[in-house]
Design a protein around this motif. Structure first.
Motif, PDB file in Angstrom:
ATOM      1  N   UNK A  49       0.869  -1.171   0.000  1.00 53.22           N
ATOM      2  CA  UNK A  49       0.000   0.000   0.000  1.00 53.22           C
ATOM      3  C   UNK A  49       0.912   1.229   0.000  1.00 53.22           C
ATOM      4  N   UNK A  50       0.398   2.375  -0.360  1.00 58.42           N
ATOM      5  CA  UNK A  50       1.191   3.599  -0.428  1.00 58.42           C
ATOM      6  C   UNK A  50       0.854   4.493   0.750  1.00 58.42           C
ATOM      7  N   UNK A  51       1.853   4.905   1.530  1.00 54.70           N
ATOM      8  CA  UNK A  51       1.618   5.777   2.673  1.00 54.70           C
ATOM      9  C   UNK A  51       2.417   7.056   2.566  1.00 54.70           C
ATOM     10  N   UNK A  52       1.842   8.143   3.074  1.00 49.20           N
ATOM     11  CA  UNK A  52       2.570   9.417   3.146  1.00 49.20           C
ATOM     12  C   UNK A  52       1.947  10.294   4.216  1.00 49.20           C
ATOM     13  N   UNK A  53       2.707  11.266   4.672  1.00 47.15           N
ATOM     14  CA  UNK A  53       2.224  12.180   5.707  1.00 47.15           C
ATOM     15  C   UNK A  53       1.251  13.177   5.105  1.00 47.15           C
ATOM     16  N   UNK A  58      -1.374  13.437  10.067  1.00 41.55           N
ATOM     17  CA  UNK A  58      -1.852  12.056  10.008  1.00 41.55           C
ATOM     18  C   UNK A  58      -1.171  11.340   8.836  1.00 41.55           C
ATOM     19  N   UNK A  59      -1.263  10.019   8.828  1.00 44.87           N
ATOM     20  CA  UNK A  59      -0.696   9.233   7.741  1.00 44.87           C
ATOM     21  C   UNK A  59      -1.827   8.818   6.804  1.00 44.87           C
ATOM     22  N   UNK A  60      -1.683   9.163   5.542  1.00 48.35           N
ATOM     23  CA  UNK A  60      -2.654   8.832   4.499  1.00 48.35           C
ATOM     24  C   UNK A  60      -2.161   7.560   3.828  1.00 48.35           C
ATOM     25  N   UNK A  61      -2.997   6.515   3.787  1.00 45.27           N
ATOM     26  CA  UNK A  61      -2.619   5.241   3.174  1.00 45.27           C
ATOM     27  C   UNK A  61      -3.568   4.963   2.016  1.00 45.27           C
ATOM     28  N   UNK A  62      -3.008   4.770   0.834  1.00 42.42           N
ATOM     29  CA  UNK A  62      -3.799   4.517  -0.369  1.00 42.42           C
ATOM     30  C   UNK A  62      -3.581   3.091  -0.847  1.00 42.42           C
ATOM     31  N   UNK A  63      -4.666   2.458  -1.256  1.00 38.72           N
ATOM     32  CA  UNK A  63      -4.587   1.110  -1.809  1.00 38.72           C
ATOM     33  C   UNK A  63      -4.473   1.217  -3.322  1.00 38.72           C
ATOM     34  N   UNK A  78       4.977   0.078   9.296  1.00 40.59           N
ATOM     35  CA  UNK A  78       6.163   0.596   9.952  1.00 40.59           C
ATOM     36  C   UNK A  78       6.269   2.074   9.581  1.00 40.59           C
ATOM     37  N   UNK A  79       6.321   2.959  10.572  1.00 37.86           N
ATOM     38  CA  UNK A  79       6.433   4.386  10.309  1.00 37.86           C
ATOM     39  C   UNK A  79       7.659   4.934  11.030  1.00 37.86           C
ATOM     40  N   UNK A  80       8.532   5.582  10.289  1.00 37.22           N
ATOM     41  CA  UNK A  80       9.643   6.305  10.870  1.00 37.22           C
ATOM     42  C   UNK A  80       9.372   7.769  10.635  1.00 37.22           C
TER      43      UNK A  80
END
Length: 84
Positions: A49-53, A58-63, A78-80
């Motif tokens: 999945x694609x994640x970004x701030x 908040x973290x936006x996660x796209x499928x 996992x978020x750093x």
């Protein structure tokens, strides 16, 4: 976790409530999320999945996997990120 709602290909969800505020704002600055899910109906094959701030931290996660992530499919995350 397996508490994430069903997410069809092309849709998204948001992760909020991180334990510390992220440094900076904007869609790309301050975090490196790695997100995937295990497809319970296909021998737990992993799909990225694609994640970004997001601007509000908040973290936006796209499928964009081409598959639907069902409610019971385990989510791997996992978020750093940098904090103040």
């Amino acid at each position: 976790t397996s508490n994430v709602p069903e997410t069809a290909d092309g849709s998204n969800f948001t992760i909020t409530g991180l334990p510390f505020s992220q440094l900076g704002s904007g869609w790309t600055y301050g975090s490196t999320p790695i997100v995937s899910y295990a497809d319970a109906s296909a021998s737990y094959h992993s799909h990225p999945l694609t994640g970004r701030q997001r601007n509000d931290g908040a973290i936006h996660v796209a499928n964009r996997s081409g598959q639907t992530k069902l409610t019971g499919d385990p989510l791997n995350l996992c978020i750093v990120y940098q904090t103040n």
